[in-house]
Design a protein around this motif. Structure first.
Motif, PDB file in Angstrom:
ATOM      1  N   ALA B  33     -35.337 -87.169  82.393  1.00 53.17           N
ATOM      2  CA  ALA B  33     -35.296 -88.581  82.260  1.00 53.17           C
ATOM      3  C   ALA B  33     -34.598 -89.263  81.632  1.00 53.17           C
ATOM      4  O   ALA B  33     -33.085 -89.818  82.085  1.00 53.17           O
ATOM      5  N   ALA B  34     -33.846 -88.131  81.239  1.00 55.75           N
ATOM      6  CA  ALA B  34     -32.338 -88.091  79.908  1.00 55.75           C
ATOM      7  C   ALA B  34     -31.251 -87.886  80.539  1.00 55.75           C
ATOM      8  O   ALA B  34     -30.577 -88.589  80.659  1.00 55.75           O
ATOM      9  N   ARG B  35     -31.141 -86.611  81.812  1.00 59.94           N
ATOM     10  CA  ARG B  35     -30.315 -86.004  82.033  1.00 59.94           C
ATOM     11  C   ARG B  35     -29.628 -86.371  83.044  1.00 59.94           C
ATOM     12  O   ARG B  35     -29.250 -85.629  84.081  1.00 59.94           O
ATOM     13  N   GLY B  36     -30.810 -87.379  83.721  1.00 59.86           N
ATOM     14  CA  GLY B  36     -31.297 -87.015  85.741  1.00 59.86           C
ATOM     15  C   GLY B  36     -32.294 -85.687  86.500  1.00 59.86           C
ATOM     16  O   GLY B  36     -32.196 -85.268  85.123  1.00 59.86           O
ATOM     17  N   ALA B  37     -31.977 -86.406  87.380  1.00 61.10           N
ATOM     18  CA  ALA B  37     -32.935 -84.619  87.977  1.00 61.10           C
ATOM     19  C   ALA B  37     -32.077 -83.650  88.247  1.00 61.10           C
ATOM     20  O   ALA B  37     -32.451 -82.372  88.518  1.00 61.10           O
ATOM     21  N   ALA B  38     -30.926 -83.711  87.835  1.00 61.58           N
ATOM     22  CA  ALA B  38     -29.638 -82.739  88.232  1.00 61.58           C
ATOM     23  C   ALA B  38     -29.806 -81.710  87.075  1.00 61.58           C
ATOM     24  O   ALA B  38     -28.721 -80.655  86.644  1.00 61.58           O
ATOM     25  N   ALA B  39     -30.819 -82.278  85.919  1.00 55.67           N
ATOM     26  CA  ALA B  39     -29.815 -81.141  84.573  1.00 55.67           C
ATOM     27  C   ALA B  39     -30.467 -80.443  84.406  1.00 55.67           C
ATOM     28  O   ALA B  39     -31.506 -79.320  85.528  1.00 55.67           O
ATOM     29  N   SER B  40     -30.361 -79.513  83.669  1.00 54.31           N
ATOM     30  CA  SER B  40     -30.035 -77.288  83.819  1.00 54.31           C
ATOM     31  C   SER B  40     -30.975 -77.146  83.119  1.00 54.31           C
ATOM     32  O   SER B  40     -31.712 -77.527  82.078  1.00 54.31           O
ATOM     33  N   LEU B  41     -31.855 -76.649  83.877  1.00 58.20           N
ATOM     34  CA  LEU B  41     -33.241 -75.902  83.925  1.00 58.20           C
ATOM     35  C   LEU B  41     -32.625 -75.138  82.730  1.00 58.20           C
ATOM     36  O   LEU B  41     -34.156 -75.041  81.887  1.00 58.20           O
ATOM     37  N   GLU B  42     -31.957 -74.582  82.265  1.00 57.72           N
ATOM     38  CA  GLU B  42     -31.624 -74.029  80.723  1.00 57.72           C
ATOM     39  C   GLU B  42     -31.934 -74.626  80.365  1.00 57.72           C
ATOM     40  O   GLU B  42     -32.840 -74.178  78.766  1.00 57.72           O
ATOM     41  N   GLN B  43     -32.066 -76.232  79.740  1.00 56.78           N
ATOM     42  CA  GLN B  43     -32.009 -77.579  78.926  1.00 56.78           C
ATOM     43  C   GLN B  43     -33.597 -76.890  78.589  1.00 56.78           C
ATOM     44  O   GLN B  43     -34.531 -76.923  77.142  1.00 56.78           O
ATOM     45  N   VAL B  44     -34.136 -77.264  79.840  1.00 58.08           N
ATOM     46  CA  VAL B  44     -35.472 -78.032  79.873  1.00 58.08           C
ATOM     47  C   VAL B  44     -36.188 -76.187  78.852  1.00 58.08           C
ATOM     48  O   VAL B  44     -37.459 -76.793  78.354  1.00 58.08           O
ATOM     49  N   ALA B  45     -35.453 -75.152  79.804  1.00 56.03           N
ATOM     50  CA  ALA B  45     -36.652 -73.878  78.491  1.00 56.03           C
ATOM     51  C   ALA B  45     -36.024 -74.076  77.472  1.00 56.03           C
ATOM     52  O   ALA B  45     -37.281 -74.050  76.847  1.00 56.03           O
ATOM     53  N   SER B  46     -34.906 -74.277  76.845  1.00 56.08           N
ATOM     54  CA  SER B  46     -35.057 -74.492  76.029  1.00 56.08           C
ATOM     55  C   SER B  46     -35.559 -75.197  75.090  1.00 56.08           C
ATOM     56  O   SER B  46     -36.087 -75.964  73.666  1.00 56.08           O
ATOM     57  N   GLU B  47     -35.540 -76.767  75.723  1.00 56.79           N
ATOM     58  CA  GLU B  47     -36.670 -77.731  74.861  1.00 56.79           C
ATOM     59  C   GLU B  47     -38.285 -77.463  75.113  1.00 56.79           C
ATOM     60  O   GLU B  47     -38.157 -78.486  74.075  1.00 56.79           O
ATOM     61  N   ALA B  48     -38.505 -76.813  75.785  1.00 58.59           N
ATOM     62  CA  ALA B  48     -39.842 -76.404  75.319  1.00 58.59           C
ATOM     63  C   ALA B  48     -40.084 -75.320  74.635  1.00 58.59           C
ATOM     64  O   ALA B  48     -41.051 -75.625  74.256  1.00 58.59           O
ATOM     65  N   GLY B  49     -38.861 -74.596  74.578  1.00 55.65           N
ATOM     66  CA  GLY B  49     -39.327 -73.641  73.329  1.00 55.65           C
ATOM     67  C   GLY B  49     -39.263 -72.259  74.067  1.00 55.65           C
ATOM     68  O   GLY B  49     -40.397 -71.738  73.351  1.00 55.65           O
ATOM     69  N   VAL B  50     -39.004 -72.018  75.406  1.00 53.48           N
ATOM     70  CA  VAL B  50     -39.426 -70.871  75.665  1.00 53.48           C
ATOM     71  C   VAL B  50     -38.240 -70.466  76.704  1.00 53.48           C
ATOM     72  O   VAL B  50     -37.440 -70.830  76.664  1.00 53.48           O
ATOM     73  N   GLY B  51     -38.860 -68.851  76.901  1.00 56.82           N
ATOM     74  CA  GLY B  51     -37.256 -68.547  77.701  1.00 56.82           C
ATOM     75  C   GLY B  51     -37.024 -68.677  79.391  1.00 56.82           C
ATOM     76  O   GLY B  51     -37.730 -69.536  79.589  1.00 56.82           O
ATOM     77  N   ILE B  52     -35.570 -69.181  79.805  1.00 53.38           N
ATOM     78  CA  ILE B  52     -35.123 -69.421  80.453  1.00 53.38           C
ATOM     79  C   ILE B  52     -36.612 -68.629  82.119  1.00 53.38           C
ATOM     80  O   ILE B  52     -36.590 -68.889  82.397  1.00 53.38           O
ATOM     81  N   GLY B  53     -36.560 -67.109  81.822  1.00 53.83           N
ATOM     82  CA  GLY B  53     -38.037 -66.658  82.531  1.00 53.83           C
ATOM     83  C   GLY B  53     -38.801 -67.261  82.698  1.00 53.83           C
ATOM     84  O   GLY B  53     -39.667 -67.369  84.162  1.00 53.83           O
ATOM     85  N   THR B  54     -39.115 -67.435  81.826  1.00 52.82           N
ATOM     86  CA  THR B  54     -41.088 -67.810  81.457  1.00 52.82           C
ATOM     87  C   THR B  54     -40.670 -69.052  82.961  1.00 52.82           C
ATOM     88  O   THR B  54     -41.995 -69.449  83.063  1.00 52.82           O
ATOM     89  N   LEU B  55     -39.929 -70.172  82.025  1.00 52.55           N
ATOM     90  CA  LEU B  55     -39.412 -71.344  83.252  1.00 52.55           C
ATOM     91  C   LEU B  55     -39.155 -70.703  84.928  1.00 52.55           C
ATOM     92  O   LEU B  55     -40.095 -71.584  85.768  1.00 52.55           O
ATOM     93  N   TYR B  56     -38.958 -69.986  85.044  1.00 46.96           N
ATOM     94  CA  TYR B  56     -38.378 -69.370  86.939  1.00 46.96           C
ATOM     95  C   TYR B  56     -40.402 -68.895  86.553  1.00 46.96           C
ATOM     96  O   TYR B  56     -40.446 -68.646  88.401  1.00 46.96           O
ATOM     97  N   ARG B  57     -41.005 -68.501  85.937  1.00 45.15           N
ATOM     98  CA  ARG B  57     -42.165 -67.497  86.731  1.00 45.15           C
ATOM     99  C   ARG B  57     -43.036 -68.911  86.969  1.00 45.15           C
ATOM    100  O   ARG B  57     -43.685 -68.345  87.901  1.00 45.15           O
ATOM    101  N   HIS B  58     -43.187 -70.282  86.449  1.00 42.38           N
ATOM    102  CA  HIS B  58     -44.098 -70.876  86.444  1.00 42.38           C
ATOM    103  C   HIS B  58     -43.506 -72.135  87.682  1.00 42.38           C
ATOM    104  O   HIS B  58     -44.558 -72.233  87.969  1.00 42.38           O
ATOM    105  N   PHE B  59     -42.484 -71.580  87.611  1.00 45.78           N
ATOM    106  CA  PHE B  59     -41.960 -72.963  88.655  1.00 45.78           C
ATOM    107  C   PHE B  59     -40.779 -71.899  89.018  1.00 45.78           C
ATOM    108  O   PHE B  59     -39.683 -71.967  88.557  1.00 45.78           O
TER     109      PHE B  59
END
Lengths: 194, 194
Positions: B33-59
DNA sequence: CAATATACGGAGGCTTCCTCCGTATATCAA
DNA sequence: TTGATATACGGAGGAAGCCTCCGTATATTG
């Protein structure tokens, strides 16, 4: 403390400039067709046999390059609009031109996602080249309205957007029949009912 | 030479898995919502307080995450379809639902380009969640056709594609009135003329 | 044949993607 | 409780693309 203040502007632009520009467009056409519109610009540059810096000097944004690549094709469409308006009954001219637009997308479907990028971006194809497609579709719609059997309360460009929506959304599929039927649906919707 | 061959599968999935998944979706909703849908996934991960690896495992793909984020919203649309079909005359139900779809795009317009990515990609939103919007729009169209005053020769989903085309193409503009008029135009086009 | 305005090239800094695998932890059986 | 182990986590790091910057090359002109 200047040695020389004079600055005599060149009479005409350097020859290599225009040559490289042409090469870049040709290379881009090829690379985009092969790898999609998201292809690496570095690849385009190297294919053109120029440095990446040169590419960016000529085309600061990807959009600008894409527009240049398509310029010729859209020119063809613009010409067709004039021809159709001269030869056909207005509503039929509009219909046929919209079908040409479908073909246009189809031909370049290799770069369907490219079109998407173009269309979706802040510098859309259809507003980036307003003198082009915009004026054509507007003229066609005007003609149709003048017949008194036709009405439209949206921007003429929205017709193209709707068609592009139907088409672009499914790069790999056979979207074309759907797009054609959408053209007819739109025309019907704009026809004044009796 | 194995020490142990047995492998006893867990009874239930680990708790952290589901927890992190939820966190990621929440974070993605916010970041997109804040940075558009092209926002960095690493940013999403850090915002969620998890590692980038976890993000990719889930999605594994951005699409999958986007779909998860929108799941709730599309669910709302699906529910609305049921409600409208129960309460309204069929054609009117379809019309109102299409307007809700416009609103849906509008609400999430912050991520207009996200939608574009989704829609344009090989794993489009509307075919990625076919059980969702597809079945709703199909049911609505079916109902309208049964009235005998309505016809359609395109895929029902193409209605959404056309609307999305009108809307998404101009992220920043006030496209909404145009989209609304497009809804009416489409409906008119499908109405059987008398 | 200078002189010089123009244009070129590509190294390099930056961002994002996505994989890989060593480490940590939740769950279960005893 | 506790040990065993299936599961899940985290983040370093390689790969790729973007785009800028500026030293070098060259076309053009008098």
């Amino acid at each position: 403390m200047q040695k020389k203040v004079s600055s005599q502007p060149r009479a005409r632009p350097r020859a290599d400039k225009e040559r490289n520009r042409a090469r870049l467009i040709a290379a881009a056409k090829q690379v985009f067709a092969a790898r999609g519109a998201a292809a690496s610009l570095e690849q385009v540059a190297s294919e053109a046999g120029v440095g990446i810096g040169t590419l960016y000097r000529h085309f600061p944004k990807r959009d600008v390059l894409l527009e240049a690549v398509y310029r010729q094709e859209t020119d063809t469409l613009v010409d067709a609009a004039d021809r159709l308006m001269a030869q056909q009954e207005p509503v039929e001219a509009l219909r046929e031109w919209l079908l040409l637009f479908v073909d246009f997308i189809d031909t370049k479907r290799d770069m369907a996602d490219a079109l998407n990028t173009l269309i979706g971006g802040p510098e859309p194809l259809y507003s980036g080249t307003p003198s082009h497609l915009a004026s054509s579709i507007e003229a066609l719609v005007d003609g149709a309205i003048k017949t008194g059997t036709f009405r439209i309360d949206i921007e003429p460009l929205d017709l193209l957007r709707a068609i592009a929506g139907v088409a672009n959304i499914r790069p790999g599929q056979n979207w074309k029949p759907s797009a054609i039927r959408m053209v007819d649906l739109l025309i019907r919707g704009m026809q004044i009912e009796r």
